[in-house]
Scaffold this motif. Structure first.
Motif, PDB file in Angstrom:
ATOM      1  N   ASN A  12       0.961  -1.019   0.019  1.00 34.54           N
ATOM      2  CA  ASN A  12      -0.068   0.532   0.195  1.00 34.54           C
ATOM      3  C   ASN A  12       0.993   1.148  -0.407  1.00 34.54           C
ATOM      4  O   ASN A  12       0.603   1.656   0.572  1.00 34.54           O
ATOM      5  CB  ASN A  12      -0.621  -0.047   0.942  1.00 34.54           C
ATOM      6  CG  ASN A  12      -2.110  -1.047   1.156  1.00 34.54           C
ATOM      7  OD1 ASN A  12      -2.062  -1.761  -0.282  1.00 34.54           O
ATOM      8  ND2 ASN A  12      -2.867  -1.707   1.800  1.00 34.54           N
ATOM      9  N   GLU A  14       1.921   2.977  -3.010  1.00 34.63           N
ATOM     10  CA  GLU A  14       0.904   4.227  -3.366  1.00 34.63           C
ATOM     11  C   GLU A  14       1.371   5.670  -3.388  1.00 34.63           C
ATOM     12  O   GLU A  14       1.837   6.235  -4.356  1.00 34.63           O
ATOM     13  CB  GLU A  14      -0.254   3.735  -4.241  1.00 34.63           C
ATOM     14  CG  GLU A  14      -1.229   4.841  -3.493  1.00 34.63           C
ATOM     15  CD  GLU A  14      -2.841   4.786  -4.497  1.00 34.63           C
ATOM     16  OE1 GLU A  14      -3.166   5.280  -5.677  1.00 34.63           O
ATOM     17  OE2 GLU A  14      -3.574   4.746  -3.364  1.00 34.63           O
ATOM     18  N   THR A  15       1.647   6.067  -3.030  1.00 29.90           N
ATOM     19  CA  THR A  15       1.582   7.720  -1.959  1.00 29.90           C
ATOM     20  C   THR A  15       3.119   8.370  -2.537  1.00 29.90           C
ATOM     21  O   THR A  15       3.303   8.692  -3.469  1.00 29.90           O
ATOM     22  CB  THR A  15       1.241   8.032  -0.476  1.00 29.90           C
ATOM     23  OG1 THR A  15      -0.129   7.689  -0.302  1.00 29.90           O
ATOM     24  CG2 THR A  15       1.913   9.629  -0.500  1.00 29.90           C
ATOM     25  N   GLU A  18       6.197   6.049  -6.922  1.00 26.48           N
ATOM     26  CA  GLU A  18       6.603   5.969  -8.089  1.00 26.48           C
ATOM     27  C   GLU A  18       7.473   6.822  -8.108  1.00 26.48           C
ATOM     28  O   GLU A  18       8.462   7.155  -8.420  1.00 26.48           O
ATOM     29  CB  GLU A  18       5.432   7.158  -8.845  1.00 26.48           C
ATOM     30  CG  GLU A  18       4.303   6.324  -9.209  1.00 26.48           C
ATOM     31  CD  GLU A  18       3.770   7.335 -10.486  1.00 26.48           C
ATOM     32  OE1 GLU A  18       3.910   8.395 -11.276  1.00 26.48           O
ATOM     33  OE2 GLU A  18       1.949   7.321 -10.390  1.00 26.48           O
ATOM     34  N   ASN A  38       5.133  -6.387  -4.339  1.00 27.83           N
ATOM     35  CA  ASN A  38       4.068  -6.142  -4.397  1.00 27.83           C
ATOM     36  C   ASN A  38       3.251  -7.191  -2.848  1.00 27.83           C
ATOM     37  O   ASN A  38       3.260  -7.937  -3.335  1.00 27.83           O
ATOM     38  CB  ASN A  38       3.120  -5.462  -5.570  1.00 27.83           C
ATOM     39  CG  ASN A  38       1.886  -5.455  -4.816  1.00 27.83           C
ATOM     40  OD1 ASN A  38       1.198  -4.552  -4.189  1.00 27.83           O
ATOM     41  ND2 ASN A  38       0.228  -5.277  -5.605  1.00 27.83           N
ATOM     42  N   SER A  41      -0.714  -5.361  -1.541  1.00 27.65           N
ATOM     43  CA  SER A  41      -1.370  -4.877  -1.607  1.00 27.65           C
ATOM     44  C   SER A  41      -2.669  -4.089  -2.218  1.00 27.65           C
ATOM     45  O   SER A  41      -3.447  -4.835  -3.084  1.00 27.65           O
ATOM     46  CB  SER A  41      -0.824  -3.207  -2.670  1.00 27.65           C
ATOM     47  OG  SER A  41       0.645  -3.204  -1.790  1.00 27.65           O
ATOM     48  N   ASP A  43      -4.141  -0.773  -2.337  1.00 30.44           N
ATOM     49  CA  ASP A  43      -4.482   0.383  -3.424  1.00 30.44           C
ATOM     50  C   ASP A  43      -3.845  -0.196  -5.076  1.00 30.44           C
ATOM     51  O   ASP A  43      -3.728  -0.471  -4.860  1.00 30.44           O
ATOM     52  CB  ASP A  43      -3.714   1.142  -2.503  1.00 30.44           C
ATOM     53  CG  ASP A  43      -1.889   1.225  -2.283  1.00 30.44           C
ATOM     54  OD1 ASP A  43      -1.242   0.032  -3.338  1.00 30.44           O
ATOM     55  OD2 ASP A  43      -1.393   1.883  -1.701  1.00 30.44           O
ATOM     56  N   ARG A  44      -3.364   1.460  -5.279  1.00 32.35           N
ATOM     57  CA  ARG A  44      -2.842   1.260  -6.819  1.00 32.35           C
ATOM     58  C   ARG A  44      -1.320   0.445  -7.227  1.00 32.35           C
ATOM     59  O   ARG A  44      -0.757   0.816  -8.254  1.00 32.35           O
ATOM     60  CB  ARG A  44      -2.886   2.289  -7.413  1.00 32.35           C
ATOM     61  CG  ARG A  44      -4.161   2.746  -8.086  1.00 32.35           C
ATOM     62  CD  ARG A  44      -4.363   4.455  -8.538  1.00 32.35           C
ATOM     63  NE  ARG A  44      -3.936   4.158  -9.766  1.00 32.35           N
ATOM     64  CZ  ARG A  44      -2.783   4.125 -10.221  1.00 32.35           C
ATOM     65  NH1 ARG A  44      -2.350   5.672  -9.006  1.00 32.35           N
ATOM     66  NH2 ARG A  44      -1.959   4.755 -11.408  1.00 32.35           N
ATOM     67  N   SER A  45      -0.650   0.362  -6.519  1.00 37.36           N
ATOM     68  CA  SER A  45       0.637  -0.057  -6.079  1.00 37.36           C
ATOM     69  C   SER A  45       1.464  -1.678  -7.104  1.00 37.36           C
ATOM     70  O   SER A  45       2.349  -0.785  -8.224  1.00 37.36           O
ATOM     71  CB  SER A  45       1.334  -0.874  -4.592  1.00 37.36           C
ATOM     72  OG  SER A  45       1.100   0.130  -4.059  1.00 37.36           O
ATOM     73  N   ILE A  48       1.196   0.814 -10.210  1.00 32.92           N
ATOM     74  CA  ILE A  48       2.993   1.169 -11.098  1.00 32.92           C
ATOM     75  C   ILE A  48       3.273   0.532 -11.145  1.00 32.92           C
ATOM     76  O   ILE A  48       4.167   1.280 -11.478  1.00 32.92           O
ATOM     77  CB  ILE A  48       2.141   2.682  -9.346  1.00 32.92           C
ATOM     78  CG1 ILE A  48       1.032   3.061  -9.055  1.00 32.92           C
ATOM     79  CG2 ILE A  48       3.758   3.001  -9.400  1.00 32.92           C
ATOM     80  CD1 ILE A  48       1.219   3.695  -8.036  1.00 32.92           C
TER      81      ILE A  48
END
Length: 79
Positions: A12, A14-15, A18, A38, A41, A43-45, A48
């Protein structure tokens, strides 16, 4: 075979993910593989990580289907 392996467990993240991946890829030394695990997660991990893996052959994306923790993610990358 690359001279250096860099590993990164992600859960988790993603914040900052990147920026973290870009930071590794922008190092002056380039003969490395970058294994990003990963750890299931929510989220969008994963998205990404895969985006970077598609653009840069040094990035190896690995997904855990179940969260196992940072140590297990590191061990997966080492294997």
């Amino acid at each position: 075979m690359p001279e250096v392996s860099v590993i990164m467990p992600v859960y988790n993240g993603e914040t900052w993910l990147e920026d973290a991946i870009a930071s590794v890829l922008n190092q002056s030394y380039g003969d490395f593989e970058f294994i990003v695990v990963n750890d299931a997660s929510q989220d969008r991990s994963s998205h990404i990580i895969r985006k970077f893996a598609e653009r840069d052959p040094r990035v190896v994306a690995v997904d855990h289907e179940v969260n196992r923790g940072a140590a297990a993610a590191r061990n997966t990358a080492i294997r």
